[in-house]
Design a protein around this motif. Structure first.
Motif, PDB file in Angstrom:
ATOM      1  N   SER A 102       1.501  -1.210  -0.257  1.00  0.00           N
ATOM      2  CA  SER A 102       0.051   0.355   0.630  1.00  0.00           C
ATOM      3  C   SER A 102       1.178   1.489  -0.082  1.00  0.00           C
ATOM      4  O   SER A 102       1.545   1.321   0.754  1.00  0.00           O
ATOM      5  N   PRO A 103       0.328   2.734  -0.538  1.00  0.00           N
ATOM      6  CA  PRO A 103       1.066   3.638  -0.767  1.00  0.00           C
ATOM      7  C   PRO A 103       1.363   4.123   1.134  1.00  0.00           C
ATOM      8  O   PRO A 103       0.225   3.727   1.547  1.00  0.00           O
ATOM      9  N   VAL A 104       2.742   4.824   1.382  1.00  0.00           N
ATOM     10  CA  VAL A 104       2.342   5.596   2.752  1.00  0.00           C
ATOM     11  C   VAL A 104       2.611   6.490   2.587  1.00  0.00           C
ATOM     12  O   VAL A 104       3.633   7.056   2.524  1.00  0.00           O
ATOM     13  N   ALA A 105       1.907   7.091   3.438  1.00  0.00           N
ATOM     14  CA  ALA A 105       1.993   8.639   3.973  1.00  0.00           C
ATOM     15  C   ALA A 105       2.298   8.890   5.559  1.00  0.00           C
ATOM     16  O   ALA A 105       2.198   7.468   6.684  1.00  0.00           O
ATOM     17  N   VAL A 106       3.343   9.363   5.922  1.00  0.00           N
ATOM     18  CA  VAL A 106       4.474   9.486   7.054  1.00  0.00           C
ATOM     19  C   VAL A 106       3.806  10.854   8.372  1.00  0.00           C
ATOM     20  O   VAL A 106       3.837  12.146   7.260  1.00  0.00           O
ATOM     21  N   ILE A 107       3.388  10.767   9.057  1.00  0.00           N
ATOM     22  CA  ILE A 107       3.333  11.662   9.982  1.00  0.00           C
ATOM     23  C   ILE A 107       4.569  11.704  11.180  1.00  0.00           C
ATOM     24  O   ILE A 107       5.085  10.808  11.957  1.00  0.00           O
ATOM     25  N   ILE A 108       5.671  12.601  11.745  1.00  0.00           N
ATOM     26  CA  ILE A 108       6.711  13.202  12.372  1.00  0.00           C
ATOM     27  C   ILE A 108       6.083  14.592  13.300  1.00  0.00           C
ATOM     28  O   ILE A 108       6.738  15.157  12.980  1.00  0.00           O
ATOM     29  N   PRO A 109       5.851  13.591  14.463  1.00  0.00           N
ATOM     30  CA  PRO A 109       6.243  14.924  15.475  1.00  0.00           C
ATOM     31  C   PRO A 109       7.524  15.735  15.964  1.00  0.00           C
ATOM     32  O   PRO A 109       7.990  16.935  15.740  1.00  0.00           O
ATOM     33  N   HIS A 110       8.604  14.378  16.712  1.00  0.00           N
ATOM     34  CA  HIS A 110       9.672  15.113  16.135  1.00  0.00           C
ATOM     35  C   HIS A 110      10.602  13.669  15.919  1.00  0.00           C
ATOM     36  O   HIS A 110       9.730  12.646  16.179  1.00  0.00           O
ATOM     37  N   LEU A 111      12.034  14.069  15.830  1.00  0.00           N
ATOM     38  CA  LEU A 111      12.639  12.679  15.283  1.00  0.00           C
ATOM     39  C   LEU A 111      13.664  12.806  16.715  1.00  0.00           C
ATOM     40  O   LEU A 111      14.335  14.455  17.753  1.00  0.00           O
ATOM     41  N   PHE A 112      14.441  11.908  17.370  1.00  0.00           N
ATOM     42  CA  PHE A 112      14.753  11.794  18.749  1.00  0.00           C
ATOM     43  C   PHE A 112      16.303  12.722  18.173  1.00  0.00           C
ATOM     44  O   PHE A 112      17.027  13.199  19.525  1.00  0.00           O
ATOM     45  N   GLY A 113      17.476  11.964  17.128  1.00  0.00           N
ATOM     46  CA  GLY A 113      18.740  13.000  16.942  1.00  0.00           C
ATOM     47  C   GLY A 113      19.662  11.795  18.904  1.00  0.00           C
ATOM     48  O   GLY A 113      18.685  11.259  18.893  1.00  0.00           O
ATOM     49  N   PHE A 114      19.994  12.914  18.674  1.00  0.00           N
ATOM     50  CA  PHE A 114      21.266  13.069  19.197  1.00  0.00           C
ATOM     51  C   PHE A 114      20.279  12.786  20.866  1.00  0.00           C
ATOM     52  O   PHE A 114      21.254  12.175  21.984  1.00  0.00           O
ATOM     53  N   THR A 115      19.041  13.104  21.268  1.00  0.00           N
ATOM     54  CA  THR A 115      18.464  12.967  22.299  1.00  0.00           C
ATOM     55  C   THR A 115      17.990  12.135  23.162  1.00  0.00           C
ATOM     56  O   THR A 115      17.783  11.545  24.137  1.00  0.00           O
ATOM     57  N   ALA A 116      17.778  10.810  22.103  1.00  0.00           N
ATOM     58  CA  ALA A 116      18.197   9.504  22.165  1.00  0.00           C
ATOM     59  C   ALA A 116      18.656   9.175  23.210  1.00  0.00           C
ATOM     60  O   ALA A 116      18.557   8.528  24.620  1.00  0.00           O
ATOM     61  N   PHE A 117      20.018   9.877  23.384  1.00  0.00           N
ATOM     62  CA  PHE A 117      21.414   9.671  24.295  1.00  0.00           C
ATOM     63  C   PHE A 117      20.537  10.256  26.027  1.00  0.00           C
ATOM     64  O   PHE A 117      21.203   9.315  26.809  1.00  0.00           O
ATOM     65  N   ARG A 118      19.497  10.900  26.418  1.00  0.00           N
ATOM     66  CA  ARG A 118      19.397  11.281  27.390  1.00  0.00           C
ATOM     67  C   ARG A 118      18.119  10.745  28.241  1.00  0.00           C
ATOM     68  O   ARG A 118      18.032  10.273  29.371  1.00  0.00           O
ATOM     69  N   GLU A 119      17.714   9.435  27.079  1.00  0.00           N
ATOM     70  CA  GLU A 119      17.022   8.914  27.691  1.00  0.00           C
ATOM     71  C   GLU A 119      17.350   7.033  27.766  1.00  0.00           C
ATOM     72  O   GLU A 119      16.728   6.643  28.685  1.00  0.00           O
ATOM     73  N   ALA A 120      17.977   6.942  26.925  1.00  0.00           N
ATOM     74  CA  ALA A 120      17.678   5.478  26.447  1.00  0.00           C
ATOM     75  C   ALA A 120      19.384   5.204  27.043  1.00  0.00           C
ATOM     76  O   ALA A 120      20.886   5.484  26.546  1.00  0.00           O
ATOM     77  N   SER A 121      19.751   3.383  27.038  1.00  0.00           N
ATOM     78  CA  SER A 121      21.270   3.141  27.435  1.00  0.00           C
ATOM     79  C   SER A 121      22.101   3.467  26.079  1.00  0.00           C
ATOM     80  O   SER A 121      21.492   3.510  24.542  1.00  0.00           O
ATOM     81  N   LEU A 122      23.522   3.098  26.212  1.00  0.00           N
ATOM     82  CA  LEU A 122      23.924   3.501  24.294  1.00  0.00           C
ATOM     83  C   LEU A 122      24.052   3.121  23.626  1.00  0.00           C
ATOM     84  O   LEU A 122      23.583   2.839  22.453  1.00  0.00           O
ATOM     85  N   PRO A 123      23.355   1.530  23.217  1.00  0.00           N
ATOM     86  CA  PRO A 123      23.025   0.293  22.369  1.00  0.00           C
ATOM     87  C   PRO A 123      21.621   0.756  22.309  1.00  0.00           C
ATOM     88  O   PRO A 123      21.593   1.015  20.633  1.00  0.00           O
TER      89      PRO A 123
END
Length: 368
Positions: A102-123
């Motif tokens: 099927s065709p796919v359309a996308v909604i993105i509030p925001h991407l984490f980028g480097f802020t992922a390291f503030r919440e999650a473990s390194l892996p």
């Protein structure tokens, strides 16, 4: 029409992203589309449900949803396949173009980028960044709807063509979020935070700044509305900083009580290093409450610098303490920010947001 998002509106941690998607899908229901929302299961939830004309299908869990989606699409949504898949990338991408014809359309509030390291473990943070890096290639035929110029710019920087991105700001429920002359401001200088208690939300920065705020405004207090896995750490931090008596952790509150607290507060503080839009700051403005926020992506779009709120470099404790103290000390400043916030918020409406967003998503599938 099939929407894919980690949470549905009944999820205990559903927030602004789920409200945003729900408004768009309810507009689709009003136009006569058959809508299914695929989300994660959660304790006590039925595997299938119905919500305001939408079918809700719950599969997998929060930690494996993107891994479960391929099999679910193959087994349950391939014959007949949806006319359109709308993937709301609100945690990590599920890479749906790989798993559906099927065709796919996308909604993105925001991407984490480097802020992922503030919440999650390194892996885990590296895993999130790897999946986000695939977005330009995997969704090469998709159109995107984003909720701020900051998110658009992030996608463009990552390689998504600007012409495939529509910016549609979030709406607002003005029946709920509005000034109420019958609700006066608190007698005590009060700051309020509304949101999930997770590391990446930045509330630890506010608590570190609070002693300096109270040095100038001794009666200042902070009300924290919301809950999450970071709460115990924040409570320990408040005790270590000597401000536990000035910080009230109120947990989740019913909407009417949450709105009352925002109306009574002298200012709302939003310290996140990255947001999609920052719906809470616009809601605060609509309620007639000044805002102090991080000068970060999303928030610099939803807060008009020096007009509806004060923006502070993220992580600068001295600057945050000064901005919060200024707002608490200066009634004229608070009222000027609050009045401008009401005017700014008046331009945002859910019906317009939903209609424009749905039009953009359907255009990506060649439908209207």
């Amino acid at each position: 029409m099939l929407a894919v998002n980690f949470r549905d509106p009944a999820h205990p941690e559903a927030g602004g992203a789920e409200q945003h998607l729900a408004e768009i899908l309810l507009e689709a229901v009003r136009r006569g589309h058959r809508v299914t929302w695929l989300a994660t299961a959660f304790p006590g939830a039925a595997p299938e449900a119905h919500d305001r004309g939408m079918r809700i299908v719950r599969r997998g869990a929060w930690w494996n949803f993107n891994l479960v989606v391929p099999g679910v699409l193959r087994r349950e949504f391939s014959s007949p396949r949806p006319d359109l898949v709308i993937e709301d990338i609100n945690k990590v991408p599920c890479l749906t173009p790989w798993w559906t014809r099927s065709p796919v359309a996308v909604i993105i509030p925001h991407l984490f980028g480097f802020t992922a390291f503030r919440e999650a473990s390194l892996p885990v943070a590296l895993y999130v960044m790897l999946l986000e890096a695939l977005i330009p290639s995997v969704y090469a035929r998709s159109r995107f709807v984003v909720i701020s110029e900051s998110t658009r710019d992030d996608l463009v920087h990552r390689g998504v063509p600007r012409e495939r991105i529509a910016v549609v700001h979030c709406g607002l429920d003005h029946e709920v979020h509005r000034p109420d002359p019958a609700t006066p401001k608190s007698a005590r200088p009060t700051l309020v935070f509304v949101g999930r208690l997770r590391r990446y939300k930045g509330l630890d920065w506010v608590i570190r700044a609070l002693p300096a705020v109270r040095a100038r405004v001794p009666d200042a207090r902070l009300q924290v509305i919301g809950d999450g896995p970071h709460r115990a750490h924040l409570e320990r931090q408040a005790r270590a900083a000597g401000v536990s008596g000035a910080v009230d952790f109120l947990g989740f509150r019913p909407l009417t009580e949450k709105v009352r607290c925002v109306r009574e507060a002298w200012a709302l503080v939003q310290p996140s290093p990255k947001e999609g839009w920052g719906l809470t700051v616009v809601e605060a403005g609509a309620c007639g409450t000044a805002v102090v926020a991080a000068d970060s992506p999303g928030l610099r779009d939803s807060v008009r610098r020096g007009e509806t709120g004060l923006l502070v470099p993220f992580g600068d404790e001295a600057a945050l303490a000064d901005a919060l103290a200024r707002v608490l000390e200066d009634r004229a400043l608070r009222e000027r920010l609050a009045d401008a916030g009401v005017e700014w918020a008046a331009r945002f409406h859910w019906p317009e947001c939903a209609a424009r967003s749905l039009d953009a998503l359907l255009a990506g599938a060649g439908r209207h």
